[in-house]
Design an enzyme around this catalytic site. Structure first.
Site, mmCIF file in Angstrom:
data_model
loop_
_atom_site.group_PDB
_atom_site.id
_atom_site.type_symbol
_atom_site.label_atom_id
_atom_site.label_comp_id
_atom_site.label_asym_id
_atom_site.label_seq_id
_atom_site.Cartn_x
_atom_site.Cartn_y
_atom_site.Cartn_z
ATOM 1 N N ASP A 259 0.825 -1.201 0.000
ATOM 2 C CA ASP A 259 0.000 0.000 0.000
ATOM 3 C C ASP A 259 0.865 1.259 0.000
ATOM 4 O O ASP A 259 1.920 1.310 0.646
ATOM 5 C CB ASP A 259 -0.888 -0.022 1.245
ATOM 6 C CG ASP A 259 -1.758 1.205 1.360
ATOM 7 O OD1 ASP A 259 -2.666 1.358 0.521
ATOM 8 O OD2 ASP A 259 -1.523 2.013 2.278
ATOM 9 N N GLU A 283 1.388 -0.302 -5.029
ATOM 10 C CA GLU A 283 0.427 0.723 -5.406
ATOM 11 C C GLU A 283 1.165 2.061 -5.511
ATOM 12 O O GLU A 283 1.235 2.827 -4.543
ATOM 13 C CB GLU A 283 -0.698 0.820 -4.381
ATOM 14 C CG GLU A 283 -1.762 1.847 -4.763
ATOM 15 C CD GLU A 283 -2.348 2.572 -3.566
ATOM 16 O OE1 GLU A 283 -3.491 3.039 -3.679
ATOM 17 O OE2 GLU A 283 -1.666 2.685 -2.524
#
EC number: 3.2.1.1
Length: 479
Positions: A259, A283
């Protein structure tokens, strides 16, 4: 990047997207298989030159030997029902997903977070509380108990599917207030009382600290974890009972979705991958393909192809399929590109079936979004595209034709598999085109069933194909 789920901070962010593109009529991609993730297969390009490609390889991947290399399911969306039943919900769907050809499942963050029973997991407090300690107002997480999570992972493996954990290591939340000698104030950085007793943290482990004032980025006012701290490195990826190795060896996760990787250097993911192993994707929310490629190479990881995502939005919602000639991560390196149509954070594309037809016939590692598959779109049509991906989407890519409304590309096949031709039509009427295939004097058909034609290619491999309005067709040898 994700939507913050916490009680004490309100975060607003403006994203600036920069596009780097180059237009070309034919994109033939020659790439090298990545270590640990692919087995090398020697094939020949359309002009007779050898190159290396590969098939995704793993101990649990059901479709290891298939040409398409696998399809990932994002098995959640933002604000899935609270109440601790989500792991059971996903568990009941695994057999059907596996039978449809889905080879991996990406789960939301699995550990206890600040917002307790209401948290989507992106505000982590205790990395080793999977729903078995009473803290932050709950024992179970929003998704369920540790027992239910283990059952889900075990079932997925029994179905020959991989399971990827969402790893949030940029920031933490839910610590107690403490006097911080590095700031001269009180900060919410005291995590010494976490219930698992593992990876206790204090102000010394967060920026600003003895290692510096900051790293690449912070998020939402949360304490920013310092990966330069040897204690943090040790607990995240070095020690045998640390986060990474515990998740992999005890919880049995097969890979990682990292993330908000803009918040720390790519060396962090590189070090995790080197010490823990498993598939990984980051990400890095940026449409600049140069930046995506830089991050993927330095992290030694796959990356979500945001360049492709925004080009598809321009193409299918903006009636300009010419932009599909532009540069994308899957064109730079399909073995490090994870393609997607929507996810828990962003859902801009309205012409979704055309977008899924694009990513499931092209190179890269395509992701299906849970709500698209289970609620919003036609599941039978998606299953058909997944089958096409796993069985026909082989070899490198040649773009044959584009205009505002039409796009035609050829997958050139390898290792005896004939590949395919995909035709996308964003206009309101049926379209027809003469195109050159890889097949001479051969009957072909549309494997989507959208066209009833069974044309035979000419000796020079040319043939006329058609495509329905606001639709797609996928052509290959009739066998």
């Amino acid at each position: 990047m994700k939507k913050p789920n916490f009680r004490f901070f309100v975060f607003g962010a403006a994203l600036a997207f920069f596009y780097s593109c180059e237009t070309n009529e034919s994109t033939d991609i020659d790439t090298k298989a990545q270590s640990e993730q692919f087995e090398v297969i020697n094939v020949t390009t359309h002009d007779g030159q050898p190159f290396s490609t590969g098939k995704k390889s793993s101990s649990t991947g059901k479709y290891v030997a298939n040409p398409g290399g696998g399809v990932m399911m994002q098995a959640f969306y933002w604000d899935v029902p609270a109440g601790g039943n989500w792991w059971n919900t996903v568990n009941t769907k695994l057999t059907d997903w596996s039978n449809a050809g889905i080879g991996s499942v990406w789960l939301p963050p699995v550990s206890k977070a600040q917002n307790g029973p209401f948290s989507m997991g992106y505000d982590p407090t205790d990395y080793f509380d999977f729903g078995d300690y009473n803290q932050n107002g709950t024992t179970e997480t929003r998704f369920g108990s540790k027992t239910e999570l283990v059952s889900l992972i075990t079932k997925a493996h029994a179905e020959n599917m991989q399971v990827y954990a969402d790893i949030v290591i940029n920031h933490n939340s839910g610590g107690q207030s403490e006097a911080n000698p590095f700031t001269g104030t009180n900060t919410w950085t005291n995590f010494t009382g976490i219930s698992s007793g593992k990876f206790k943290r204090s102000a010394a482990n967060f920026y600003k600290n003895s290692f510096g004032n900051n790293d690449e980025g912070s998020f939402g006012g949360f304490p920013d974890l310092c990966h330069a701290d040897p204690y943090v490195k040790d607990w995240l990826w070095l020690r045998a009972d640390g986060v990474g190795k515990y998740y992999k060896n005890t919880m049995k996760f097969d890979g990682w979705r990292f993330d908000y990787v803009k918040g720390f250097g790519p060396w962090v993911v590189n070090a995790w991958n080197a010490n823990v192993g498993g598939f990984s994707v980051g990400e890095y929310w940026d449409a600049n393909v140069n930046t995506l490629e830089w991050w993927a190479n330095n992290a030694n990881s796959s990356v979500f192809d945001f360049a492709c995502y925004y080009k598809m939005n321009d193409a299918f919602d903006g009636n300009n399929l010419n932009v599909l000639n532009d540069d994308m991560m899957w064109k730079r390196n399909p073995y490090k590109a994870v393609t997607f149509v929507s996810n828990h954070d962003t859902d801009e594309i309205s012409g979704k079936m055309l977008a899924y037809a694009y990513i499931l016939t092209h190179e890269g590692y395509p992701t299906i979004f849970y709500r698209d598959y289970e609620e919003w779109l036609n599941k039978s049509k998606l299953n058909n595209l997944i089958w096409i991906h796993n069985n026909k989407a082989t070899g490198n890519t040649s773009i044959l034709y584009t205009d505002n409304d039409e796009y035609i590309a050829r997958r050139n096949g390898y290792n005896g598999n004939p590949g395919l031709v995909v035709y996308l039509n964003n206009s309101d009427t049926w379209q027809e085109r003469w195109i050159q295939t890889n097949w001479a004097n051969t009957q072909i058909k549309d494997f989507t069933g959208n066209s009833t034609w069974y044309p035979t290619t000419q000796g020079d491999k040319w043939v006329k194909i058609q495509c329905p309005p606001r639709g797609y067709s996928v052509w290959s040898i009739n066998q």
